[in-house]
Design a protein around this motif. Structure first.
Motif, short mmCIF file in Angstrom:
data_model
loop_
_atom_site.label_atom_id
_atom_site.label_comp_id
_atom_site.label_asym_id
_atom_site.label_seq_id
_atom_site.Cartn_x
_atom_site.Cartn_y
_atom_site.Cartn_z
N PRO A 89 9.50 -7.02 22.49
CA PRO A 89 9.81 -6.37 21.18
C PRO A 89 8.86 -5.44 20.48
N ILE A 90 9.12 -4.56 19.96
CA ILE A 90 8.27 -3.54 19.25
C ILE A 90 7.45 -4.01 18.10
N SER A 91 7.88 -5.30 17.44
CA SER A 91 6.95 -5.77 16.30
C SER A 91 5.94 -6.76 17.03
N LEU A 92 6.27 -7.32 18.27
CA LEU A 92 5.03 -8.07 18.81
C LEU A 92 3.91 -7.09 19.23
N GLU A 93 4.39 -5.91 20.07
CA GLU A 93 3.71 -4.84 20.54
C GLU A 93 2.75 -4.39 19.51
N LYS A 94 3.35 -4.08 18.31
CA LYS A 94 2.40 -3.66 17.20
C LYS A 94 1.57 -4.63 16.69
N ILE A 95 2.06 -5.85 16.54
CA ILE A 95 1.00 -6.63 16.06
C ILE A 95 -0.36 -7.01 16.93
N ILE A 96 -0.02 -7.12 18.28
CA ILE A 96 -1.12 -6.88 19.38
C ILE A 96 -2.03 -5.52 19.20
N LEU A 97 -1.30 -4.45 18.73
CA LEU A 97 -2.06 -3.29 18.66
C LEU A 97 -3.01 -3.32 17.60
N LYS A 98 -2.41 -3.79 16.38
CA LYS A 98 -3.11 -3.93 15.23
C LYS A 98 -4.30 -4.73 15.37
N ALA A 99 -4.06 -5.93 15.73
CA ALA A 99 -4.95 -7.13 15.88
C ALA A 99 -6.43 -6.50 16.86
N THR A 100 -6.06 -5.54 17.98
CA THR A 100 -7.29 -5.03 18.79
C THR A 100 -7.65 -3.78 18.22
N MET A 101 -7.61 -3.40 17.26
CA MET A 101 -7.94 -2.00 16.74
C MET A 101 -9.70 -2.11 16.82
N LYS A 102 -10.17 -1.10 17.58
CA LYS A 102 -11.75 -0.99 17.64
C LYS A 102 -12.43 -1.11 16.30
N SER A 103 -11.98 -0.47 15.30
CA SER A 103 -12.78 -0.68 13.97
C SER A 103 -11.82 -1.82 13.17
N PRO A 104 -12.87 -2.67 12.83
CA PRO A 104 -12.47 -3.97 12.18
C PRO A 104 -11.60 -3.62 11.02
N ASP A 105 -11.62 -2.56 10.16
CA ASP A 105 -11.09 -2.20 9.04
C ASP A 105 -9.81 -1.95 9.15
N ARG A 106 -9.50 -1.53 10.45
CA ARG A 106 -7.92 -1.14 10.90
C ARG A 106 -7.11 -2.28 11.22
N ARG A 107 -8.04 -3.56 11.71
CA ARG A 107 -7.14 -4.81 11.79
C ARG A 107 -6.69 -5.66 10.73
N TYR A 108 -5.92 -6.69 11.26
CA TYR A 108 -5.60 -7.52 9.95
C TYR A 108 -6.58 -7.82 8.90
N GLY A 109 -6.45 -7.92 7.50
CA GLY A 109 -7.43 -8.23 6.78
C GLY A 109 -7.95 -9.73 7.00
N THR A 110 -7.05 -10.52 7.37
CA THR A 110 -7.23 -11.99 7.56
C THR A 110 -6.23 -12.51 8.61
N ILE A 111 -6.54 -13.69 9.25
CA ILE A 111 -5.88 -14.37 10.02
C ILE A 111 -4.57 -14.90 9.37
N SER A 112 -4.35 -15.02 8.10
CA SER A 112 -3.27 -15.56 7.42
C SER A 112 -2.27 -14.32 7.35
N ASP A 113 -2.83 -12.88 7.19
CA ASP A 113 -1.99 -11.87 7.20
C ASP A 113 -1.25 -11.68 8.61
N MET A 114 -2.14 -11.99 9.86
CA MET A 114 -1.57 -11.85 11.06
C MET A 114 -0.52 -12.81 11.24
N LEU A 115 -0.49 -14.31 10.71
CA LEU A 115 0.29 -15.28 10.98
C LEU A 115 1.54 -14.98 10.31
#
Length: 657
Positions: free
Chosen positions: A237-263
C-alpha cells in the motif's frame, strides 16, 4: 567455561546456551530465589578486559533496567563474578524477527505494521525516559510464542559504540542511520531511521543497502538513494511505502519528529492503507509548521479502528504458510482484546504526563543553567542583531567595506583573503560567504575573496590614496609624498586587519596556508586539477540533482571559497546529476469480484491483484501506462472457467510527484 548446572552469583543456575553475538553469549537459566526462568547475557572476554567499556556497560545497563514495558525485554539484574560481567533479563521464548523474515521471505503489510507498532511502542517508552537504543535491528527484536513483539538490548549499544574492539558491527551497519555512519549527533530520529530500514526488510525480504564490508554499506547510507520498497513488493500500500520512505530520509529533519508521530501514521495505514496521507517535506529545517492537533478521543478511535483492521482474513493470509512448523506467531494476538487499551491508557495517562513533565522541566533547567554559565564566560551572545546581506561581489574592496559598515558590520565581522584571478581586476571582491538576501548575524564572520594577492591589494589602495593627495598638493611635493605615505600606512592597516589576524595564526601554527579556490561550475576532473594545484585534496564526492547546474559539474564544495586552510587539507564536492527526471505514481485497483492478473507493457511488469485490492507503483518516468487486466471466474465445479475469461485494456494516467 559456562556449562549446564553452573551457578552464577549463587543464584542463577545455567540450563543451556540459547544464543551468541558479537558482544556476548546468552544462556537460559533458573533464578532460584524468585523461581523463574531468566536469560543471562555474559560479556565476552575481550570486552570484560576493557575497564572503560565495562564501566560504561554497567552504567547503561543499569539505566536501561529502569525500563518496564510490554514491548521491551526487561532487565532484572547487572553484576560481575570473577571478572565475568553479566546482565540478567527477562527470558522470552520465541525467535528473532531476523529469523522470522528468513522463514517467511516477505511479510504482508498488516503483519509488518503490527510488528512495527509494537516495536515503536517499546522505542517510545524508552525515548520518554531519555534512552536512545542506537541499534534497532531485526536481531534485537524477539517475537514470542504468544505473538508479542519485544525489543532487547536497550542502552547496551551506547556502551558498544564507544568501544574500540567492537566485534560484530556487520549486522548493525545495515540499519545504522547516516549520522551514525559519520559519527555525528545521535538522537531519537536515529532509532526512527533504523526502524524504517527494519520495516523495509519486513515487506521486501531484503535490506536496502548491502556490500562486502561495513565501510561500503555505511557510504551507501550516506550517499545513495534506496530502491523504493514497492519495486520488490508491488502490492505494498502507498501509505506504508511512504511511511518507510519518510522514516529513512537521510536528513533527520525530514524524518518523523518523534516516534509517536510515526505510530499515528502506522495506525492510519491499518485503517486506510491505500490513502496517500503521509507528507514528506522537501526540507523542514528552519521552518515553522502548524501541525493538526490530535485529541485523545480521535487517538482512541484510531487505535480501535487499527485494532479491528489487524484481524486477518483469507484475503491476506495463507494459514498453512502462516503457522509454518512452529507456532511462533499466534493469530490470537491480533484480536481486539489485546489492543483494547482504554483501561491501560486511563491508568497510565497521569504517570505519562508526570514523566514527560519531569523530563521537560529537567531539560529546561539544564538549558537555563548552561545558558547562564555560557553568557557569563562569553560563550554565548544573546539578542544579536541580524541584517539582510547585500551583494558586494564585483565591487572594489574599499567601497564594499564602506557598504558593509553602513549595514552594521565591523572589522571583526569581515575576514579577507586574496586570490589570483583572470576574470576580476585586482582589489575587486570575487565572492562572499553569505549570499545576497540571506540573514547575517552580527556575531558571525563574513568571508570575502578579493582578486590579487595581499601586496597588490595594499598597493592598489595606496595608489588610490596617492592620487588623492597629489590633486590637493601640487605646490609641495615633499609634503605630499609624506602625507601620501602616511595615508598608505593608514589604509593598509585598516584594510588588512582581518588578513593580518590570519597571518598571525599561520605563524603561530607554523604551517603554510592556502586560499581555497571556487570550483563550483567546473567538471569533477577540472575541479580536482584546480584543487590539486593548491595542495587541497579531494577525498570524496557525492551527487545530487540540480535544475541550474549541468550534469557532471560541481554544485558545492565543503569549504567556502576564499577560506584560508593548511596545505593538504581535505575537501569534498557535490556533483550535479542534472535536473531530476519527473516521475509518476500509479494506483491500479481490481474491478472484478475475485483475484485478477495484470500486465503493463511499458514496464514489462505483471502480477496478480487480490480481490478488492490494488497495486501501487511509484517513481515511474512515464506519464501514462497501458494496463491489461484479466479475470477468470470460477465455474460450477469451482475450477477456473477459461471460457468466461474477461479482459480489459486501459490507459492509466499517473500522478506526478
Amino acid at each position: 567455561m559456562i556449562t549446564q548446572g553452573v551457578f552464577i552469583a549463587d543464584r542463577y543456575e545455567v540450563i543451556d546456551k540459547v544464543g551468541a553475538g558479537g558482544m556476548s553469549d546468552v544462556y537460559r537459566a533458573k533464578d532460584h530465589i524468585l523461581g523463574r526462568e531468566v536469560a543471562i547475557k555474559i560479556l565476552k572476554q575481550e570486552f570484560s578486559e576493557d575497564a572503560t567499556f565495562v564501566a560504561k556497560f554497567r552504567t547503561e545497563a543499569q539505566s536501561a533496567a529502569g525500563l518496564e514495558h510490554p514491548n521491551i525485554v526487561n532487565i532484572y539484574d547487572v553484576g560481575s563474578e570473577n571478572g565475568m560481567y553479566f546482565i540478567v533479563m527477562e527470558y522470552v521464548e520465541g525467535i528473532t524477527l531476523k529469523t522470522y523474515i528468513e522463514k517467511k521471505g516477505q511479510l504482508n503489510f498488516k503483519e509488518a505494521i503490527s510488528i512495527a507498532i509494537q516495536v515503536g511502542r517499546g522505542i517510545e517508552a524508552a525515548h520518554q525516559k531519555g534512552i536512545i537504543h542506537r541499534d534497532i535491528k531485526p536481531q534485537n527484536i524477539i517475537i514470542s510464542t504468544e505473538g508479542k513483539v519485544k525489543v532487547t538490548d536497550f542502552g547496551i549499544a551506547r556502551a558498544a559504540s564507544s568501544n574500540t574492539i567492537h566485534a560484530d558491527v556487520m549486522g548493525s551497519v545495515h540499519y545504522s542511520s547516516p549520522e551514525q555512519a559519520r559519527n555525528g549527533f545521535v538522537d531519537g530520529k536515529s532509532d526512527i531511521y533504523s526502524l524504517g530500514i527494519v520495516m523495509y526488510e519486513m515487506v521486501t525480504g531484503r535490506v536496502p543497502f548491502d556490500g562486502d564490508n561495513t565501510v561500503a554499506i555505511a557510504i551507501q547510507h550516506l550517499q545513495e538513494e534506496m530502491v523504493a520498497p514497492s519495486a520488490y513488493a508491488p502490492d505494498l500500500p502507498i501509505s506504508l511505502e511512504k511511511i518507510i520512505l519518510k522514516a529513512t530520509m537521510k536528513s533527520p529533519d525530514r524524518r518523523y519528529g518523534t516516534i509517536s508521530d510515526m505510530l499515528m501514521d502506522l495506525k492510519k495505514a491499518l485503517v486506510s492503507p491505500n490513502e496517500d496521507f503521509v507528507v514528506i517535506s522537501e526540507s523542514e529545517l528552519g521552518q515553522t509548521k502548524v501541525m493538526p492537533r490530535i485529541t485523545p478521543e480521535q487517538e482512541d478511535s484510531l487505535t480501535k479502528k487499527a485494532a479491528q483492521a489487524l484481524i486477518f482474513d483469507d484475503e491476506y493470509q495463507d494459514e498453512e504458510e502462516y503457522y509454518d512448523d512452529d507456532e511462533y506467531y499466534d493469530d490470537e494476538y491480533y484480536d481486539d482484546e489485546y489492543y483494547d487499551e482504554d483501561e491501560e491508557e486511563d491508568d497510565g495517562k497521569m504517570d505519562k504526563i508526570i514523566t514527560i513533565s519531569g523530563i521537560v522541566a529537567g531539560i529546561a533547567i539544564v538549558v537555563i543553567l548552561v545558558a547562564i554559565f555560557g553568557s557569563r564566560v562569553g560563550l554565548f551572545k544573546f539578542g544579536s542583531k541580524k541584517v539582510t546581506m547585500i551583494n558586494v561581489v564585483g565591487t572594489q574592496y574599499e567601497e564594499a567595506k564602506t557598504q558593509l559598515t553602513d549595514l552594521g558590520l565591523e572589522d571583526d565581522n569581515i575576514l579577507v583573503s586574496y586570490e589570483d584571478s583572470d576574470d576580476y581586476e585586482d582589489g575587486v571582491v570575487m565572492s562572499q560567504s553569505t549570499k545576497e538576501g540571506d540573514e547575517f548575524s552580527l556575531n558571525d564572520t563574513l568571508r570575502l575573496t578579493v582578486a590579487g594577492d595581499e601586496e597588490n591589494g595594499d598597493s592598489s589602495a595606496s595608489d588610490s590614496s596617492n592620487q588623492s593627495e597629489s590633486k590637493d598638493s601640487n605646490s609641495s611635493s615633499n609634503s605630499s609624498n609624506s602625507s601620501s605615505s602616511s595615508s598608505n600606512k593608514n589604509n593598509t592597516t585598516t584594510q588588512q586587519t582581518p588578513a593580518a589576524n590570519t597571518d598571525n595564526k599561520t605563524e603561530t601554527d607554523g604551517k603554510a596556508t592556502v586560499a581555497v579556490p571556487s570550483v563550483v561550475g567546473l567538471t569533477q576532473a577540472e575541479a580536482t586539477t584546480v584543487l590539486d594545484a593548491k595542495n587541497i585534496v579531494v577525498t570524496s564526492t557525492s551527487s545530487d540533482y540540480s535544475d541550474t547546474v549541468p550534469s557532471g559539474q560541481v554544485i558545492s564544495q565543503s569549504i567556502a571559497p576564499g577560506e584560508m586552510v593548511a596545505a593538504n587539507t581535505t575537501i569534498t564536492l557535490v556533483i550535479s546529476k542534472g535536473s531530476k527526471e519527473k516521475t509518476y505514481n500509479y494506483t491500479i485497483p481490481n474491478p472484478y469480484e475475485g483475484e485478477c492478473t495484470y500486465s503493463i507493457a511499458e514496464l514489462n511488469k505483471s502480477g496478480t491483484i487480490p480481490k478488492s485490492g490494488a497495486i501501487n507503483i511509484s517513481d515511474v518516468t512515464k506519464a501514462s501506462l497501458t494496463v491489461t487486466l484479466t479475470y477468470t471466474p470460477a465455474g460450477a465445479d469451482g475450477n477456473p472457467d477459461s471460457s468466461q475469461t474477461q479482459t480489459q485494456t486501459q490507459t492509466v494516467q499517473g500522478t506526478a510527484n
